[in-house]
Scaffold this motif. Structure first.
Motif, PDB file in Angstrom:
ATOM      1  N   PRO A 278       0.830  -1.211   0.000  1.00 18.26           N
ATOM      2  CA  PRO A 278       0.000   0.000   0.000  1.00 18.26           C
ATOM      3  C   PRO A 278       0.862   1.258   0.000  1.00 18.26           C
ATOM      4  N   SER A 279       0.259   2.337  -0.419  1.00 16.27           N
ATOM      5  CA  SER A 279       0.964   3.606  -0.454  1.00 16.27           C
ATOM      6  C   SER A 279       1.528   3.954   0.924  1.00 16.27           C
ATOM      7  N   GLU A 309       4.781   1.695  -4.777  1.00 19.55           N
ATOM      8  CA  GLU A 309       4.762   3.033  -5.343  1.00 19.55           C
ATOM      9  C   GLU A 309       6.178   3.527  -5.633  1.00 19.55           C
ATOM     10  N   ARG A 327       2.330   6.930  -8.236  1.00 19.10           N
ATOM     11  CA  ARG A 327       1.615   7.328  -7.008  1.00 19.10           C
ATOM     12  C   ARG A 327       0.174   7.619  -7.347  1.00 19.10           C
ATOM     13  N   THR A 328      -0.723   7.069  -6.561  1.00 19.55           N
ATOM     14  CA  THR A 328      -2.155   7.354  -6.749  1.00 19.55           C
ATOM     15  C   THR A 328      -2.751   7.524  -5.351  1.00 19.55           C
ATOM     16  N   VAL A 330      -4.809   6.337  -2.233  1.00 17.16           N
ATOM     17  CA  VAL A 330      -4.801   4.980  -1.681  1.00 17.16           C
ATOM     18  C   VAL A 330      -5.852   4.071  -2.326  1.00 17.16           C
ATOM     19  N   GLN A 333      -5.290   2.764  -6.052  1.00 18.85           N
ATOM     20  CA  GLN A 333      -4.079   2.007  -6.400  1.00 18.85           C
ATOM     21  C   GLN A 333      -4.337   0.728  -7.221  1.00 18.85           C
ATOM     22  N   ALA A 337      -1.935  -1.175  -9.871  1.00 18.94           N
ATOM     23  CA  ALA A 337      -1.222  -2.334  -9.305  1.00 18.94           C
ATOM     24  C   ALA A 337      -1.606  -3.650  -9.990  1.00 18.94           C
TER      25      ALA A 337
END
Ligand code: M6R
Length: 369
Positions: A278-279, A309, A327-328, A330, A333, A337
């Motif tokens: 996760p971010s 990320e 980067r997006t 949360v 994503q 991904a």
């Protein structure tokens, strides 16, 4: 008709930026608010909804699992996502204030159709998220939000999945907008981010050569595990499903927090484990936890394939293979991904000499229960 690609699946993977952009088209006005005119369920009814239930199968079910995170976060309405084939057999609690979302690429999946019929019989309102105009599921629903992926030919769903995610985000944001929930403020910024997403998917596609190379190097493995947390968990499930259906390999997706409750016993020397990270922003606690999961499995010999990320330096020392994604926010994503996992499965299947577009034992649409 494969547009120069060897397989429909490759063509459909490459079409994803366009499919995502088309699914957003005309649904966001200049001021950044959502206009889902086709959703004929009146706002007054949507304001009264007190529960959302998402039903779907396979890949569409994974989109539904991600929808749950988005719907609960942006609307604060409780949401559950259930396999359509299980739904009606447990006599679920439904009434006029329940909104059921039925997700289906083909619009003909019998399990999903039977689930929605059951929901309507109990008085629930049904919104279909569907890719096929005029198919049975949207015809039998109260309303439909079409995904604009265009025809998907390969049995393994790719572009339909990404557009299902976009449609679910739109529904969640729209519900937040009409209900004026606390998170309504966030709607504007997420909508802006959504309009960037097609370009970011394109960026991912341009950097896939190392992923293909990695996939080829794993052609003689028997098992690949996938780990994720939060919205990365359904992404892990989707990565595993793709690998099963295309490469005929044993593949399993786990919520990374469950590792210590059993699956960590599976880790052995050289076992490939894909981890969706996760971010590091926003959900930093989760990020730290998954970094320790990666350390734990690596200490036990796993070969770690980490999707993270760009700029996430904390994971780098523990990644045998690092796949960087843009980067997006949360919740968005999964749109970036999932793409490397599709490419990974497709390439592995090819390396193993499998028929990519028509995997054994499978049909594009499953019209029996
Ligand atoms: O047409 P549907 O979206 O209702 O199909 C649901 C599943 O059968 C489908 O997603 C299946 O899991 C795909 N082969 C996965 O790639």
């Amino acid at each position: 008709e494969k547009g120069g690609y060897d397989y429909f699946m490759l063509k459909e993977i490459a079409e994803q930026p366009r499919a995502v952009a088309d699914t957003l088209l005309g649904r966001i006005d200049a001021a950044g608010s959502l206009t889902l005119d086709e959703v004929r369920i009146p706002d007054s009814v949507l304001r009264e909804v007190d529960k959302v239930v998402v039903v779907a199968c396979g890949t569409a079910y994974h989109a539904g699992l991600i929808a749950k995170y988005a719907i609960e976060h942006w609307t604060r309405i409780p949401c559950e996502t259930e396999l359509a084939s299980e739904f009606r057999y447990r006599d679920p609690i439904l009434d006029q204030r329940t909104l059921v979302i039925a997700i289906s690429q083909s619009g003909e999946t019998m399990d999903t159709l039977m689930a929605l019929r059951h929901a309507r019989e109990q008085g629930a309102k049904v919104l279909a998220v569907c890719n096929t105009n005029g198919s049975t599921i949207p015809r039998e629903s109260d309303a439909v939000l079409y995904t604009h992926a265009g025809p998907e030919v390969a049995v393994a769903s790719t572009k339909a999945f990404l557009t299902q995610l976009v449609a679910c985000y739109l529904v969640a944001l729209y519900l937040g907008q009409v209900r004026g929930t606390k998170w309504g403020d966030e709607v504007g910024s997420v909508v802006r981010e959504l309009s960037e997403i097609a370009r970011e998917v394109e960026e991912v596609l341009e950097t896939m050569e190392p992923v293909r190379e990695l996939a080829r190097s794993l052609a003689d493995k028997n098992t690949v595990l996938f780990l994720g947390r939060h919205v990365g968990y359904p992404v892990a499930l989707e990565g595993a499903l793709k690998l099963k259906e295309l490469a005929y390999m044993h593949a399993e997706g786990f919520a990374a927090g469950e590792l210590k409750h059993g699956p960590i016993a599976l880790i052995e020397q050289d076992l490939p484990v894909v981890v969706v990270v996760p971010s590091p922003r926003g959900r930093s606690v989760l990020h730290d936890k998954i970094v320790s999961n990666i350390q734990e499995i690596r200490a036990r010999g796993a070969r770690t394939i980490v999707i993270a990320e760009r700029g996430d330096e904390a994971v780098r020392p523990y990644a045998d293979h690092l796949i960087e994604i843009p980067r997006t926010p949360v919740l968005l994503q999964p749109l970036v991904a999932t793409v490397p996992l599709q490419v990974f499965a497709c390439e592995l299947a090819t390396a193993r000499g499998n028929e990519v577009d028509q995997p054994r034992n499978l049909a594009k649409s499953v019209t029996v229960e």
